[in-house]
Design an enzyme around this catalytic site. Structure first.
Site, PDB file in Angstrom:
ATOM      1  N   ASN A 183      -4.092   6.379  -0.500  1.00 24.06           N
ATOM      2  CA  ASN A 183      -3.344   6.734   0.700  1.00 24.06           C
ATOM      3  C   ASN A 183      -2.652   8.081   0.576  1.00 24.06           C
ATOM      4  O   ASN A 183      -2.487   8.799   1.572  1.00 24.06           O
ATOM      5  CB  ASN A 183      -2.332   5.644   1.041  1.00 24.06           C
ATOM      6  CG  ASN A 183      -3.001   4.415   1.617  1.00 24.06           C
ATOM      7  OD1 ASN A 183      -4.158   4.447   1.992  1.00 24.06           O
ATOM      8  ND2 ASN A 183      -2.274   3.310   1.674  1.00 24.06           N
TER       9      ASN A 183
ATOM     10  N   SER B 135       0.820  -1.213   0.000  1.00 24.71           N
ATOM     11  CA  SER B 135       0.000   0.000   0.000  1.00 24.71           C
ATOM     12  C   SER B 135       0.851   1.258   0.000  1.00 24.71           C
ATOM     13  O   SER B 135       0.327   2.356  -0.173  1.00 24.71           O
ATOM     14  CB  SER B 135      -0.919   0.026   1.232  1.00 24.71           C
ATOM     15  OG  SER B 135      -0.133   0.060   2.418  1.00 24.71           O
TER      16      SER B 135
ATOM     17  N   HIS C 149      -2.942  -3.372  -5.515  1.00 23.00           N
ATOM     18  CA  HIS C 149      -3.270  -2.990  -4.143  1.00 23.00           C
ATOM     19  C   HIS C 149      -4.763  -3.195  -3.878  1.00 23.00           C
ATOM     20  O   HIS C 149      -5.601  -2.396  -4.275  1.00 23.00           O
ATOM     21  CB  HIS C 149      -2.883  -1.529  -3.886  1.00 23.00           C
ATOM     22  CG  HIS C 149      -3.208  -1.066  -2.506  1.00 23.00           C
ATOM     23  ND1 HIS C 149      -3.530   0.245  -2.205  1.00 23.00           N
ATOM     24  CD2 HIS C 149      -3.280  -1.743  -1.328  1.00 23.00           C
ATOM     25  CE1 HIS C 149      -3.782   0.344  -0.916  1.00 23.00           C
ATOM     26  NE2 HIS C 149      -3.636  -0.838  -0.368  1.00 23.00           N
TER      27      HIS C 149
ATOM     28  N   GLU D  38      -5.936  -0.797  -6.884  1.00 25.55           N
ATOM     29  CA  GLU D  38      -5.007   0.139  -7.511  1.00 25.55           C
ATOM     30  C   GLU D  38      -3.963  -0.679  -8.278  1.00 25.55           C
ATOM     31  O   GLU D  38      -3.259  -1.500  -7.697  1.00 25.55           O
ATOM     32  CB  GLU D  38      -4.332   1.009  -6.457  1.00 25.55           C
ATOM     33  CG  GLU D  38      -5.269   2.034  -5.826  1.00 25.55           C
ATOM     34  CD  GLU D  38      -4.606   2.878  -4.757  1.00 25.55           C
ATOM     35  OE1 GLU D  38      -4.884   4.089  -4.708  1.00 25.55           O
ATOM     36  OE2 GLU D  38      -3.831   2.318  -3.958  1.00 25.55           O
TER      37      GLU D  38
END
Length: 593
Positions: A498, A427, A448, A460
């Site tokens: 993130n 991540s 991800h 992702e």
């Protein structure tokens, strides 16, 4: 200070002013709507009639309540008609000059005991109050759009505001069915103070061509459960309005995260201010329209070029919750899955976890018993990576530690046959650094998944500068087969979700450090004002403060922006072992199970 607040004037009958007037009229207040534009006044009446008619049709109010509310609302183009109001709420254009002029004129019109409220979401309430002869009666009353639906109201006090004025409007907000949050006077207050920094970063991410507008928006909706993506939300708010708010925030904070992304100025200068103009980040069917229509930037249906590799079997490395969830996802989609752990015992426990998950799905009616059995039969538990010798796709889901992942990929390089796609679920770590642990970095890509993998739709897809085209095409095709939504992003810290989420969480912690607002008020502000499924402190405690701190450190190290430095309070809590729900204490305390 008048505290009855039975007659209220609303100055400015745009969308927000009209919405506030509707809320007040339905709550039994006499409302005077004031606007220098006759068209705006007529539009407000029409909007109120249409909105209340819809409410009757949906059974939310009676026809009698609608008639009474409409009778309580009258309009005027003269500020003097506010003379008898006990409270005046201004929602005129977001400039000091216009708002200060309104306050100066009101001083000569209303009673000295009347309360004056500004609906600003960016300007200094103290500076506006200083223009009044009675600054003690001036405060901020920040509703959120659409006012009839949104529960949050920020009650903003300046250093000059008298407590009785705050108490009166707070009581009013509760009587209106709203949730008032008390905040101090700084640009953006709580909700917009956190929201606009996030929106600004999303605009900068798009401007840098890191990801498409569609992928950025899809990532934040699917990865965080937000009602709208950030670029679509900027179009709704108005790109010019957003830039004004950010300019005010930057003037106070000097934080580069608040410096408006140049693209906002470029779009605003071109008149492409969002939905109201018919075009902003997206193109709409008409000025003021809601339907997005294709334009030159709309991705083609076959945007991924080239054929991929055949994938019939998948290896998943790891024995934790994420590894089990990913293995379940692939098996449900019809793939033969090898679930490998460091020992046969750990692999069997992970497979048992999948069996329990499938059983819950059967109990809830989401899966048939036959499908459960077929899915579980496709999963083979193995105590060694040697079982990956014939898989077509190998996915690692081990600890978020670069050295551990590099060692695993070096092992996969030796075990997996040529042509196997090697995917990491990291991540925050650099995918290319993991890829270089192999002799075939062109076969390595990031996938991800989000936790819990069976429920979360987003993946992702992280392509490095070395990833082969057919590897990228393969993973996109696999995502479609397992019914996930892939978004493409480059190999940089945080990827999309993130990189946008954790600076927002960090800024929320800084608000608490500065004693600006409480945990509860910040969480309430973001749930009620921003439509977030969880407040930032609820989310931090769920994610884990140690995990959050690690991601913050990675972001700070990569981008070297002082504004991304982890909040000291977060570091202190982690050092104390207060990691969130998993330890029973984080920002809040939890009952041990």
């Amino acid at each position: 200070m008048d505290t009855s607040l039975s007659t209220i004037a609303v100055v400015g009958l745009g969308t927000m002013g009209t919405g506030i007037a509707e809320v007040l009229a339905l709550a039994g207040r006499e409302v005077i709507g004031i606007d220098i534009s006759e068209a705006a006044a007529l539009g407000a009446v029409a909007a109120l009639e249409a909105s209340t008619a819809r409410a009757v049709g949906r059974g939310r109010i009676t026809e009698r309540e609608r008639t009474d509310a409409l009778a309580r609302f009258r309009t005027s183009d003269e500020l003097g008609t506010a003379a008898g109001a006990e409270l005046v709420i201004e929602v005129v254009p977001e400039t000091y000059e216009i708002k200060q002029q309104v306050f100066r004129e009101l001083d000569a019109i209303v009673s000295p005991t009347a309360i004056l409220a500004t609906g600003t979401n960016a300007l200094s309430v103290t500076r506006l109050a200083a223009e009044s002869q009675h600054p003690e009666r001036v405060l901020g009353l920040h509703f959120f759009n659409p006012a009839p639906a949104m529960k949050l109201v920020e009650v903003v006090s300046s250093v000059l505001t008298a407590p009785p004025a705050v108490e009166a409007v707070t009581a009013l907000a509760r009587e209106l069915g709203k949730e008032p949050v008390a905040v101090g006077d700084r640009p953006g207050f709580v909700a917009d103070g956190l929201l606009f920094g996030y929106l600004n970063q999303a605009a900068a991410m798009y401007e840098a061509n890191y990801a498409s507008r569609e992928d950025i928006d899809a990532a934040m909706k699917l990865g965080c459960g937000l009602p709208m993506g950030p670029l679509a939300l900027l179009d709704l708010i108005g790109i010019d309005t957003a830039r004004t708010v950010l300019e005010a925030m930057y003037a106070e904070s000097h934080d580069r995260l608040h410096a408006p992304a140049p693209v906002l100025g470029q779009l605003g200068s071109a008149g492409l201010t969002g939905r109201k103009a018919g075009r902003g980040f997206y193109t709409y069917d008409a000025p003021g329209g809601q339907a997005v229509v294709p334009d030159a930037l709309t991705p083609a249906a076959d945007a991924v070029s080239g054929a991929g590799r055949e994938v019939a079997s998948v290896g998943v490395a790891g024995s934790g919750t994420m590894a089990s969830g990913i293995a379940e996802v692939f098996a449900k989609a019809g793939y033969d899955v090898v679930l490998a752990a460091r020992s046969q015992e750990k692999a069997d426990v992970a497979r048992g976890r999948i069996a329990k998950s499938l059983e819950r799905s059967v109990t809830k009616g989401r899966l048939t018993a036959e499908a459960r059995d077929e899915t579980l039969a496709r999963i083979t538990a193995a105590g060694s990576l040697d079982a990956f010798a014939e898989v077509d796709l190998a996915v690692e889901a081990v600890a978020e530690d670069l050295e551990i992942k590099r060692q695993l990929f070096a092992a996969l390089d030796k075990v997996c046959r040529p042509g196997t796609v090697l995917a990491t679920t990291t991540s925050s770590l650099p995918v290319v650094a993991i890829a270089r642990a192999t002799a075939r970095p062109e076969d390595v890509i990031g996938m991800h998944f989000f936790n819990p993998a069976p429920a979360m739709k987003l993946v992702e897809v992280v392509r490095t500068v070395l990833t082969a085209d057919d590897v990228h095409a393969t993973v996109r095709a696999v995502c479609a087969k397992i019914r996930k939504h892939p978004v493409d992003c480059g190999d940089r810290a945080g990827f999309i979700v993130n990189a946008l989420l954790f600076p927002y969480l960090n800024n929320a912690i800084k608000m608490v450090e500065q004693h600006y607002a409480s945990l509860d008020d910040i969480d309430a502000a973001m749930r009620l004002g921003g439509g977030y499924p969880m407040g930032p402190f609820e989310l931090l405690d769920v994610v884990g403060l140690d995990v959050s701190l690690a991601i913050e450190k990675v972001l700070h190290k990569e981008f070297r922006d002082p504004g991304l430095a982890p909040a000291p309070l977060l570091e202190h809590l982690v050092a104390a072992g207060c990691l969130g729900r998993k330890t029973g204490r984080g920002f809040r305390e939890y009952a041990r199970r």
